[in-house]
Design a protein around this motif. Structure first.
Motif, PDB file in Angstrom:
ATOM      1  N   THR A  42       0.831  -1.201   0.000  1.00 46.88           N
ATOM      2  CA  THR A  42       0.000   0.000   0.000  1.00 46.88           C
ATOM      3  C   THR A  42       0.868   1.256   0.000  1.00 46.88           C
ATOM      4  O   THR A  42       0.606   2.199  -0.747  1.00 46.88           O
ATOM      5  CB  THR A  42      -0.955  -0.008   1.212  1.00 46.88           C
ATOM      6  N   ARG A  46       1.032   4.117  -2.775  1.00 42.42           N
ATOM      7  CA  ARG A  46       0.789   5.531  -2.432  1.00 42.42           C
ATOM      8  C   ARG A  46       1.944   6.410  -2.906  1.00 42.42           C
ATOM      9  O   ARG A  46       1.722   7.474  -3.469  1.00 42.42           O
ATOM     10  CB  ARG A  46       0.618   5.693  -0.915  1.00 42.42           C
ATOM     11  N   THR A  53      -6.036  -1.593  -5.660  1.00 47.15           N
ATOM     12  CA  THR A  53      -6.544  -2.282  -4.482  1.00 47.15           C
ATOM     13  C   THR A  53      -5.560  -3.400  -4.170  1.00 47.15           C
ATOM     14  O   THR A  53      -5.089  -4.093  -5.075  1.00 47.15           O
ATOM     15  CB  THR A  53      -7.953  -2.852  -4.735  1.00 47.15           C
ATOM     16  N   CYS A  66      -6.968  -3.222   1.068  1.00 45.98           N
ATOM     17  CA  CYS A  66      -6.949  -1.766   1.047  1.00 45.98           C
ATOM     18  C   CYS A  66      -7.241  -1.281  -0.366  1.00 45.98           C
ATOM     19  O   CYS A  66      -6.570  -1.680  -1.313  1.00 45.98           O
ATOM     20  CB  CYS A  66      -5.595  -1.238   1.503  1.00 45.98           C
ATOM     21  N   LEU A  68      -7.251   1.970  -2.610  1.00 47.53           N
ATOM     22  CA  LEU A  68      -6.778   3.345  -2.688  1.00 47.53           C
ATOM     23  C   LEU A  68      -7.690   4.169  -3.596  1.00 47.53           C
ATOM     24  O   LEU A  68      -8.463   3.614  -4.388  1.00 47.53           O
ATOM     25  CB  LEU A  68      -5.334   3.355  -3.204  1.00 47.53           C
TER      26      LEU A  68
END
Length: 162
Positions: A42, A46, A53, A66, A68
């Motif tokens: 993740t 980022r 995902t 997660c 995003l």
């Protein structure tokens, strides 16, 4: 990265992914490791501002997820379909699809598996524990398949180096 049509490039890509699968083997993997691997991926996404995902599973249980910004529920469906390929064949979803292409066919055509349940597209990678074998999957969805695969490999490499 698109799928190369040149047989030599395709063979080299298949060899590279087979090498990645042999190299990216863990000594152990528990729920805390799943959390750290998911967070590593993740953060990598980022930093690169990627709309993906991330999903980590062990023995069919989702341990990390997660999504995003820029993703949708479609990414969740892709993750499940790609992870099922890893669960069934024990190899990355990208490798399974490329091996079919190298034989002059497609996964959908040859496997006769429901395409609503299985997708041999890049982005799901086996979580392999030394002396045990494949125990789960780590997957990404949101980019072209070669980029999804590359992101997972980059994340696993970073996780193993930590």
């Amino acid at each position: 990265m698109s799928v190369p049509l040149n047989p030599t490039d395709l063979a080299e890509l298949i060899q590279r992914i087979e090498d990645e699968e042999r190299r990216l083997v863990l000594t152990r993997f528990d729920n805390d490791d799943a959390w750290r691997l998911g967070c590593t991926l993740t953060e990598l996404a980022r930093t690169r501002r990627l709309p993906v995902t991330v999903d980590v599973r062990r023995a069919g249980q989702q341990l990390f997820h997660c999504a995003l910004p820029g993703t949708s529920a479609d990414n969740d469906a892709w993750l499940r379909r790609k992870s099922r390929v890893v669960d069934r064949f024990g190899h990355s979803s990208y490798l399974v699809g490329l091996r079919h292409l190298a034989r002059g066919t497609t996964f959908e055509e040859k496997s006769r598996l429901d395409p609503d349940r299985y997708a041999a597209h890049g982005g799901a990678f086996p979580i392999t524990v030394a002396g045990v074998g494949v125990i789960g999957t780590v997957a990404v969805s949101g980019l072209p398949q070669g980029e999804d695969h590359r992101l997972v490999v980059d994340g696993l490499e970073r996780f193993l180096a930590a």
